[in-house]
Design an enzyme around this catalytic site. Structure first.
Site, PDB file in Angstrom:
ATOM      1  N   SER A 110      99.973  25.655  39.944  1.00 39.87           N
ATOM      2  CA  SER A 110      98.718  26.005  38.646  1.00 39.87           C
ATOM      3  C   SER A 110      99.146  27.228  37.780  1.00 39.87           C
ATOM      4  O   SER A 110      98.782  27.191  36.655  1.00 39.87           O
ATOM      5  CB  SER A 110      97.440  26.365  39.336  1.00 39.87           C
ATOM      6  OG  SER A 110      97.566  27.738  40.136  1.00 39.87           O
ATOM      7  N   HIS A 155      95.405  33.591  39.494  1.00 37.82           N
ATOM      8  CA  HIS A 155      95.152  32.887  38.004  1.00 37.82           C
ATOM      9  C   HIS A 155      95.313  34.066  37.173  1.00 37.82           C
ATOM     10  O   HIS A 155      95.189  35.345  37.556  1.00 37.82           O
ATOM     11  CB  HIS A 155      94.053  32.022  38.189  1.00 37.82           C
ATOM     12  CG  HIS A 155      94.072  30.845  38.682  1.00 37.82           C
ATOM     13  ND1 HIS A 155      93.496  30.075  38.682  1.00 37.82           N
ATOM     14  CD2 HIS A 155      95.133  30.218  39.210  1.00 37.82           C
ATOM     15  CE1 HIS A 155      93.674  28.721  39.201  1.00 37.82           C
ATOM     16  NE2 HIS A 155      95.062  28.864  39.511  1.00 37.82           N
ATOM     17  N   ASP A 168      88.898  27.913  35.527  1.00 37.55           N
ATOM     18  CA  ASP A 168      88.155  27.430  36.665  1.00 37.55           C
ATOM     19  C   ASP A 168      86.691  27.432  36.606  1.00 37.55           C
ATOM     20  O   ASP A 168      86.229  28.344  35.473  1.00 37.55           O
ATOM     21  CB  ASP A 168      88.676  28.632  37.571  1.00 37.55           C
ATOM     22  CG  ASP A 168      90.063  28.755  37.929  1.00 37.55           C
ATOM     23  OD1 ASP A 168      90.810  27.587  38.016  1.00 37.55           O
ATOM     24  OD2 ASP A 168      90.451  30.135  37.992  1.00 37.55           O
TER      25      ASP A 168
END
Length: 364
Positions: A253, A295, A321
């Protein structure tokens, strides 16, 4: 039936001790007191290491053993005869290796593996994949390492030396009401590294006592102490004792910046002031259920009461998200990326562990 196994082990001990020809050990009698002192110190240091780490990580748990007077007595009766018999057998096997120099290495290997095999939990070795890997790392290899250390103790100090070392560790486990309940990674690191370094230290110490090394090499003993200290510090770093700690990234990701299997070094955030200094674009490490996620901060929100929340997104994801990150869930910020060192951990994990609401690689 309660006393059947202790009686068997006592019988084996008596047979080896008095029924077979007596064999000596490699270590000289004059040095045994020193080696026994080293064994006691080594056991106490291991207990201290495990307890300090468990206390820091808040992973102390009640002992599973019965601590009533009768229960303690039964635990000791089950342990001590077995320990005495096993170390006497170890001493006899290593004694044969001394008197049969041509077969020395095979006898030493056979004795160590035989006694190690009697302690393995074979049922756990019938698993596969992740469960097998964890069982081997946290139980099988530590038992092998402990037997290697016990062999060194017997070789240089006789069976009493290894009985002291193992006895302190195992008796403490059975009589103390609170014990470390470390995760498999910390348990593996300590269980494998500590006995190996202890064996090296004991060997170096005996060589100095017996004048088997030149005077200008006696500083090797200090180098072994430094090595084991470095190993302990590395273990503590891996399990998050210090301000900086590693975390392995399992998905793509954050590609191309962070690849699956890369490790990131995280700096812990300890105060509200540090949280308020976070900015959009910072890469953070946070908890979502039981999963750790790395992230980038996309947006920082603040409500009327001044409470912060963070919208995050993986660089390689199509959308943010779904669930915002609360300040209490943030572990720290990414300070450094170390490529590919986490590949073994990656092999144990799967995409199925990603919690609902976290977008990975554009897959909803």
């Amino acid at each position: 039936m309660v006393f059947a196994m202790p009686i068997c082990w006592v019988s084996l001990f008596l047979l080896v001790q008095f029924g077979l020809p007596q064999l000596g050990t490699y270590g000289k009698l004059v040095h045994r007191g020193t080696m026994q002192s080293c064994a006691v110190l080594g056991a106490l240091m291991k207990l201290a290491l495990c307890f300090l780490l468990a206390a820091f990580l808040k992973e102390l748990a009640p002992s599973p053993y019965d601590h009533t007077p009768l229960g303690v007595l039964y635990n000791l009766l089950a342990l001590l005869p077995l320990l005495a018999a096993r170390e006497t057998v170890r001493a006899y096997g290593l004694g044969l290796a001394i008197y049969l120099p041509r077969w020395r290495v095979p006898l030493m290997v056979f004795t160590t593996l035989l006694l190690t095999a009697t302690q393995w939990n074979w049922a756990k070795l019938t698993g596969s994949g992740k469960s097998l890997f964890i069982a081997v790392c946290s139980e099988t290899l530590p038992v092998l390492a402990e037997n290697l250390a016990a062999g060194v103790l017997v070789w240089y100090g006789g069976p009493t030396t290894s009985i002291l070392y193992l006895g302190i560790l195992q008796v403490f486990e059975r009589v103390f009401p609170v014990l470390p309940n470390l995760g498999w990674l910390a348990k593996s690191a300590i269980g494998i590294c500590y006995p190996v370094f202890l064996a090296q230290i004991l060997k170096a110490r005996y060589e100095v006592l017996n004048h088997e090394v030149l005077p200008d090499r006696e500083e090797n003993f200090g180098s072994y102490i430094a090595s084991i200290s470095a190993a302990v510090l590395f273990c503590w770093f891996c399990v998050g004792v210090f301000r900086y700690y590693p975390s392995v990234v399992l998905t793509g990701s954050m590609e191309p910046l962070i690849q699956p299997g890369d490790a990131v070094v995280i700096r812990k955030l300890k105060t509200e002031a540090e949280l308020e200094q976070l900015r959009e674009g910072d890469i953070i490490n946070f908890k979502r259920e039981d999963i750790t996620i790395t992230h980038r901060i996309l947006t920082i929100k603040k409500d009327e009461a001044g409470n912060l929340s963070f919208v995050t997104k993986g660089d390689n994801n199509d959308s943010p998200d779904q669930q915002e990150v609360a300040p209490n869930d943030i572990q720290g910020t990414v300070e450094k990326i170390v490529p590919k060192v986490g590949l073994p951990v990656l092999l144990l994990k799967s995409q199925e562990e990603i919690p609902e609401g976290v977008v990975q690689n554009g897959a909803k």
